[in-house]
Design an enzyme around this catalytic site. Sequence first.
Site, short mmCIF file in Angstrom:
data_model
loop_
_atom_site.label_atom_id
_atom_site.label_comp_id
_atom_site.label_asym_id
_atom_site.label_seq_id
_atom_site.Cartn_x
_atom_site.Cartn_y
_atom_site.Cartn_z
N GLY A 146 68.93 63.26 36.96
CA GLY A 146 69.02 63.15 38.40
C GLY A 146 69.62 64.41 38.99
O GLY A 146 70.30 65.19 38.31
N CYS A 147 69.37 64.62 40.28
CA CYS A 147 69.81 65.87 40.90
C CYS A 147 71.32 65.96 41.02
O CYS A 147 71.92 67.00 40.74
CB CYS A 147 69.15 66.04 42.27
SG CYS A 147 69.25 64.59 43.33
N TYR A 148 71.95 64.86 41.43
CA TYR A 148 73.41 64.87 41.51
C TYR A 148 74.05 65.02 40.13
O TYR A 148 74.99 65.80 39.96
CB TYR A 148 73.93 63.59 42.16
CG TYR A 148 73.70 63.44 43.64
CD1 TYR A 148 74.29 64.30 44.55
CD2 TYR A 148 72.93 62.39 44.14
CE1 TYR A 148 74.11 64.13 45.92
CE2 TYR A 148 72.73 62.22 45.50
CZ TYR A 148 73.33 63.08 46.39
OH TYR A 148 73.16 62.91 47.74
N GLU A 309 73.19 73.88 43.81
CA GLU A 309 71.87 73.97 43.19
C GLU A 309 70.83 73.57 44.23
O GLU A 309 71.15 72.97 45.26
CB GLU A 309 71.76 73.01 42.00
CG GLU A 309 71.89 71.55 42.42
CD GLU A 309 71.57 70.53 41.34
OE1 GLU A 309 71.61 70.88 40.15
OE2 GLU A 309 71.33 69.36 41.72
#
Lengths: 343, 343, 343, 343
Positions: A146-148, A309
């Site tokens: 996941g991005c987080y 990011e």
Amino acid sequence: MAVAGASGYAGGELLRLLLAHPEVEIGAVTAGGNAGAPLAAHQPHLVPLADRVLADTAAEQLAGHDVVFLALPHGHSAALAAELGPDVLVIDCGADFRLTDPDSWQRYYGGEHAGSWPYGLPELPLVGGTRQRDELRGARRIAVPGCYPTAASLALAPALAAGLVEPDVVVVAVSGTTGAGRSPKPHLLGSEVMGSASAYGVGGTHRHTPEIAQNLAVSAGTAVRVSFTPVLAPMPRGILATCSAPLAAEVDTTAVRKVYADAYDAEPFLHLLPEGGWPTTGATLGSNALHLQVTVDADAGRLVAVAAEDNLAKGTAGAAVQCMNIALDLPETTGLSTVGVAP
Amino acid sequence: MAVAGASGYAGGELLRLLLAHPEVEIGAVTAGGNAGAPLAAHQPHLVPLADRVLADTAAEQLAGHDVVFLALPHGHSAALAAELGPDVLVIDCGADFRLTDPDSWQRYYGGEHAGSWPYGLPELPLVGGTRQRDELRGARRIAVPGCYPTAASLALAPALAAGLVEPDVVVVAVSGTTGAGRSPKPHLLGSEVMGSASAYGVGGTHRHTPEIAQNLAVSAGTAVRVSFTPVLAPMPRGILATCSAPLAAEVDTTAVRKVYADAYDAEPFLHLLPEGGWPTTGATLGSNALHLQVTVDADAGRLVAVAAEDNLAKGTAGAAVQCMNIALDLPETTGLSTVGVAP
Amino acid sequence: MAVAGASGYAGGELLRLLLAHPEVEIGAVTAGGNAGAPLAAHQPHLVPLADRVLADTAAEQLAGHDVVFLALPHGHSAALAAELGPDVLVIDCGADFRLTDPDSWQRYYGGEHAGSWPYGLPELPLVGGTRQRDELRGARRIAVPGCYPTAASLALAPALAAGLVEPDVVVVAVSGTTGAGRSPKPHLLGSEVMGSASAYGVGGTHRHTPEIAQNLAVSAGTAVRVSFTPVLAPMPRGILATCSAPLAAEVDTTAVRKVYADAYDAEPFLHLLPEGGWPTTGATLGSNALHLQVTVDADAGRLVAVAAEDNLAKGTAGAAVQCMNIALDLPETTGLSTVGVAP
Amino acid sequence: MAVAGASGYAGGELLRLLLAHPEVEIGAVTAGGNAGAPLAAHQPHLVPLADRVLADTAAEQLAGHDVVFLALPHGHSAALAAELGPDVLVIDCGADFRLTDPDSWQRYYGGEHAGSWPYGLPELPLVGGTRQRDELRGARRIAVPGCYPTAASLALAPALAAGLVEPDVVVVAVSGTTGAGRSPKPHLLGSEVMGSASAYGVGGTHRHTPEIAQNLAVSAGTAVRVSFTPVLAPMPRGILATCSAPLAAEVDTTAVRKVYADAYDAEPFLHLLPEGGWPTTGATLGSNALHLQVTVDADAGRLVAVAAEDNLAKGTAGAAVQCMNIALDLPETTGLSTVGVAP
């Protein structure tokens, strides 16, 4: 190479990156409800693919490709992957195979746990000094983080691995709106998000919470408590994760920075900023770089690390391409850039 | 009524609010380097004042007014206030008189400590059950709080006052760019801030850190450790403060919400959202309301409170007008609204 | 290859693009007032150049490079270019050598006219069916067009060249803020530009007005009246130019689209959208593509063309690289992409 | 006073303004699909109405109010108004009763023409020197103008009325996203609109085109050709209309400004900026003011006028309240402000 879910944001970003990848030929591009539409109707920025039409996301469309990227809603990957044969490299940008603990899956996603695949966070330091990268070499199934969790895990792992902090962390991460995907919901309208910031999934209810905890446990060698709050900010892309934990050792900023430099200086996509500089998401946009800084707040007794990011690039599609490179034994940086599109 | 520093953002917001105040007549509007320019060149939104010219920020211009608002760079208020006479109500939107501890002042601002004035956060619960409001009645010198401290202090004070949490808090607050003022700095250019989020003043170095600690100590009755990280977000206005602390008691969300409701339900500008709703800064824009929600994260063992406000309104100029109302014994809500301009 | 003016937006974009160019080695990077600073302090997104220091913009720093890009304030290019020798390819992103008419220069820029260089808009159709590209082959001095003129000229040139419209055009072009450069001016602060649109240079006073007229005259074979209004919009990058002119012939949208397709289908960076689609600047960001659509409004008796581009890429730095490719006899698309970074 | 359509943007803005209106008591607030939900779920900024529940948009809910505001999708107003009785003041923010020409209605909206009501643009100059205001006194049915027509019509009417320009105008108007309403469509997602501008309804196909032409014809006393292009910009609110027309007389900017000053100086909500100043939408946000500037471009032979307004306020809900004041014989400015919320 095929992309399933090509009308969404993750799918579009995969195609953008793959168009710049010298070893890749783009085959099938598929969608669910948008099947039959021109790709250009959904991804007008992909000019070289302007004449493509979205096929249906079905195994027969995806068959015959060496590599298949899945960028689908949760719960759709398992059945599709099962039809693709064990020699096909299947890289799932969804959550289905990220969590190893069925109870966590059940609690946060509901439904049956599909299992877990090698986890695509190559730089994650593991207990014993190895990296998560090793599990990905030659793999034919990979679960993209996941991005987080990418930002939070990489920001805190070196400190936990080195025993600098207590396994009790606080993460508040600001995200752009593409993290919420492309399905039109009223609270994601431009009118709502521009000029406004909002917290959501507060109190540990966001699905990325157990994934962060899982990663940090792997680095720390012990269970880690995670307080995670995501914040929606008025920008399309970018995650800025502010992460902190109580100091467990007498260290100053110089010593902490040395630990991070030792952990990450050899990593091509992790960029520890010069002392005194702090990350901005803008500098990472479109790139596969994660920018990082860390300091010690002696008064508060905490280490504070901040990571930036691009949630769609290093946070999703860039990581997927990076994992593909590793799995296929290509140079890890092939087709990927650390250069952001700024300002 | 006079406003010194009328060409800046705080000064402009003061004038905007005062134009809507039924008991106020706007006299001198002054500036430093912009003196002599039409006010409209700097505040084109203040149409009813379109024919005003900025006078010089000097005591002779400000003399003769019952109320003088100061919206000046740090360090300029003391000398000016000394010339205004003890019967004039002087309300300082700057930092000069906020901190009571000379060492904190010296460390965070440098230079000589000018002293401290009654602190303009009316709703702050004090040990013993009173409010900060009491100190403001009839006052003739008032120090308006910083924008971050307003949000963070009101978000955490009830929990600390009730002993629900340890005096060891983490605050990560997202802010719009007007909080940084109007002086043109490269990192505040629209090109830099749009589409990007960035942390700054990390590790307890931001000047609002000791102010938050000072406020929370007053509510908690004990010293409070504060880890504070401000984050710049791409929006002009708004602060969203995500605040948490380790639980010190066995409580659930319902119990915690009751403590907050008891603390704030009678406060006209503090709006505890219905359970399940979380604040957005957008809903507070232009208003004097602070929106608030609180929950318990049992897994992380923390209470999490989120507050949203307009940094220029409730965070600065609205608070100043609210304090004026109290000091002059007007109804506290006179000329102020809880209605945001959204979306 | 050297870049003079590397701390500004055009200079940063040049470096971003050149880092992806396979035939280029980045030599000197220079600045004026920022000389001596780390490049990373101004261009944190250029990670591969993070260890570079900005040299002084002086002939001795730029000497010894085959190609020198100038991204300087107006008026600085002539003297510098004179010192660089006739065999060095000098590509000026500034305005100094764009206008051929000394009177226009004098009126819009003031000071002495430095002369004119081959004009770097390769796709511009010339009377007789050739393109501006021809003038650039083997050139050693090239003047890169302004960002607005690129969009407006390419949007209108085919119609004028084909005699479809009267030589009397109206251009209203929305631009992101990077077009105004990086020098910190109050009206370019994020606080001012976010959430707001504003017109400037209205009434033909913007310096790009004579440049648009010059280009269109070259395509039309006759003088062209230009009403040009630029509008500042709250976005960092992107120009959307809405261009119209009275119809001079009985044509419908299909016929007009055919004229544009004939003019541009062979151009690798000009992308005429499918009928019914209209350009968005977002789809062009970071790319060297210009997206275009055209229609006939029979009721109003006008042809309307809309062009979108990234003002820093196709509008400035991308055009510069494209011109370099042509001048050096490299394939024109080398190192350049039509793929935008969206959303 | 009742508001039908209270969960949308126009409805929310009506309620925001009416909460500040001293002569109004807010009765029923109704919605279509959102009926039954708390108003706060859709309008969290309206704190004083936080305990309201949305009733169903039906005549029985709206009956019994002296004034009913309709903020409904097109086509729903006629039937509802018919049930409300001739003595009720019904103010329609939708398009149903704006156009007087059934053919135009048919062409641009389709379906049966409901008829036309007095048109709520009080300041519009009519042939003979009167204003549109006169038609609104005592009216019990009023059609509020579209947001674009308000800006474009007021920007051009004085020049047309005075015969300064040919009846052949070009309007390019940048708008914030709230103009497109609250229904969630993919192209209105924050991810799509932030950082991007796009044209739509190009070539005279936008429904506001005939409404602009209708208004200008009334001022000019002759038919007016209108080329209208709307542009979506990344901001929630605001319209900036750049309007031009060929000069029909030998005039300079001073003379033109005098014509506009004569036309508008007595208008409380129309603000002609000082010479040299140009409107920004930011300065109008939340206010009922329209900011205006005009100049002559002698080279292009055109008059150029630029108008800025808040599309939800002066462009919709503020106009509705202004019309209510006129119809009820209240002072026209009651409850309305010219002060914007900026920055």
